[in-house]
Design a protein around this motif. Structure first.
Motif, PDB file in Angstrom:
ATOM      1  N   THR A   1       1.819   1.837  -3.124  1.00  0.00           N
ATOM      2  CA  THR A   1       1.260   0.650  -2.476  1.00  0.00           C
ATOM      3  C   THR A   1       2.185  -0.543  -2.646  1.00  0.00           C
ATOM      4  O   THR A   1       2.423  -1.310  -1.701  1.00  0.00           O
ATOM      5  CB  THR A   1      -0.129   0.331  -3.052  1.00  0.00           C
ATOM      6  N   THR A   2       2.711  -0.717  -3.851  1.00  0.00           N
ATOM      7  CA  THR A   2       3.640  -1.822  -4.098  1.00  0.00           C
ATOM      8  C   THR A   2       4.875  -1.717  -3.216  1.00  0.00           C
ATOM      9  O   THR A   2       5.326  -2.712  -2.628  1.00  0.00           O
ATOM     10  CB  THR A   2       4.058  -1.845  -5.586  1.00  0.00           C
ATOM     11  N   GLU A   3       5.431  -0.537  -3.117  1.00  0.00           N
ATOM     12  CA  GLU A   3       6.616  -0.343  -2.276  1.00  0.00           C
ATOM     13  C   GLU A   3       6.304  -0.634  -0.814  1.00  0.00           C
ATOM     14  O   GLU A   3       7.116  -1.242  -0.105  1.00  0.00           O
ATOM     15  CB  GLU A   3       7.151   1.081  -2.449  1.00  0.00           C
TER      16      GLU A   3
ATOM     17  N   PRO B   1      -0.855   5.630   0.575  1.00  0.00           N
ATOM     18  CA  PRO B   1      -0.400   5.789  -0.809  1.00  0.00           C
ATOM     19  C   PRO B   1      -1.533   6.275  -1.708  1.00  0.00           C
ATOM     20  O   PRO B   1      -2.697   5.901  -1.509  1.00  0.00           O
ATOM     21  CB  PRO B   1       0.051   4.378  -1.200  1.00  0.00           C
ATOM     22  N   ILE B   2      -1.175   7.097  -2.671  1.00  0.00           N
ATOM     23  CA  ILE B   2      -2.189   7.621  -3.598  1.00  0.00           C
ATOM     24  C   ILE B   2      -2.736   6.513  -4.480  1.00  0.00           C
ATOM     25  O   ILE B   2      -3.941   6.426  -4.722  1.00  0.00           O
ATOM     26  CB  ILE B   2      -1.588   8.757  -4.461  1.00  0.00           C
TER      27      ILE B   2
END
Length: 280
Positions: A152-154, A51-52
Motif C-alpha cells: 500500500t505504501t509503495e 495490496p495485501i
C-alpha cells in the motif's frame, strides 16, 4: 553489457560471429495461420488485485518518497542516463519510436514487474528512469504500473510520483490498441511471451515498443539449452525475432549493471498476418 539483434539489417547493430538457432518443434508448423485470443478471452484470465497490507504509515511513505527523490536525482546526473538519452535520439532509434507513434500525439507507458521499490535499489533505479523519460519526452504519456508484490505504501508513493497503479493483474496481456511502451526490465520470459501472445497481430505488434531483456540473448540461450521450460516460455519471443529491431543499451558503470544489464529496446514490424507463425 549491451546486446543487439543479430537478424537486423542495420550494420551497426549486428553481433560478431555465427551461431545456429534451434527453434522448438511441435509437430508440423503451420506458418501461414495464427491464433490470437480475443480481448474477452484475455480479460477472463485477468484477476482483480489489491495490496495485501491495507495499513498506511505516513513515516514509511515519507522515507520511501525521499529514497525515490534521491534515486531520481542520481539517475538524472548519471553518465548512464545521458548515454541512454543520446542513444534514443539517434536518427535510427528515434525513427522507430515515431513509426510506432504514427499519427498519435502520445505513447502510453506500462510498467510490469517493477518489484519492490521500498526494499531494493534496482527497482528504484528502473522506476527513476521511466519517470525521467516521461519528463524528457513530451510524446510519452501516462505511466501505469503493476507488480503483485507492491505494498500500500509503495502504491501511494507511485501515485504521488504521477503514476497510476493498476487494480487488475493483466499477467502481461495488455492489447496495444494504441501506441504503448512496455517498460519491463528483468521480467521473466513468460511475461514477455504473454505480452507478445496478446498482441499477435500485425496491427497490434506495430503499436508496441518494449524495453526489457534482450531477445537476442534469449535466442542464444535457447539454442544452447535443452531446458524444455525455457523453450516453452520463449516461443513467441523466438517467432518474432525475424521481425524485431533490437538496440542494446550500455550500462556504462557498475552502479546500473544490476538494474539494466542485457536490456534492450525492441521494435516489431511484421507486414502480413501470414508472416506470423501459428503457435498454440
Amino acid at each position: 553489457m549491451a546486446a543487439s539483434a543479430k537478424t537486423l539489417t542495420i550494420d551497426n547493430h549486428t553481433l560478431d560471429g555465427d551461431w545456429t538457432v534451434v527453434l522448438p518443434r511441435r509437430g508440423k508448423q503451420r506458418r501461414h495461420s495464427f491464433r490470437m485470443r480475443s480481448p474477452e478471452q484475455l480479460q477472463q484470465q485477468q484477476q482483480p488485485w489489491a495490496p495485501i497490507d491495507l495499513e498506511t504509515d505516513a513515516v514509511r511513505k515519507l522515507k520511501l518518497m525521499q529514497k525515490m527523490q534521491i534515486c531520481i536525482k542520481k539517475m538524472e546526473n548519471s553518465p548512464f542516463y545521458h548515454t541512454l538519452l543520446d542513444q534514443i535520439q539517434t536518427p535510427e532509434i528515434f525513427c522507430c519510436f515515431h513509426r510506432v507513434l504514427g499519427s498519435e500525439m502520445k505513447m502510453q507507458m506500462v510498467i510490469y514487474g517493477i518489484g519492490s521499490i521500498e526494499s531494493y535499489e534496482p527497482p528504484r533505479l528502473q522506476l527513476s528512469l521511466a519517470i525521467l523519460l516521461k519528463r524528457k519526452f513530451s510524446w510519452i504519456g501516462d505511466i501505469e504500473v503493476f507488480d503483485p508484490v507492491l505494498s500500500t505504501t509503495e502504491c501511494q508513493v507511485l501515485e504521488a510520483l504521477g503514476c497510476s497503479v493498476l487494480s487488475i493483474n493483466e499477467q502481461g496481456q495488455r492489447c496495444a490498441q494504441k501506441p504503448t511502451m512496455f517498460f519491463m526490465p528483468h521480467c521473466e520470459s513468460m511475461l514477455y511471451d504473454n505480452l507478445l501472445r496478446a498482441n499477435w497481430r500485425v496491427e497490434l505488434l506495430n503499436h508496441v515498443v518494449l524495453f526489457g531483456n534482450s531477445f537476442d540473448a534469449y535466442e542464444k540461450n535457447v539454442s544452447y539449452s535443452k531446458n524444455s521450460d525455457m523453450v516453452d516460455s520463449t516461443r513467441h519471443i523466438l517467432a518474432i525475432r525475424q521481425f524485431t529491431k533490437e538496440f542494446g543499451i550500455q550500462t556504462v558503470s557498475d552502479d546500473y549493471f544490476g538494474a539494466f544489464h542485457t536490456s534492450s529496446w525492441h521494435f516489431f514490424s511484421p507486414v502480413l498476418e501470414t508472416e506470423l507463425q501459428y503457435i498454440d
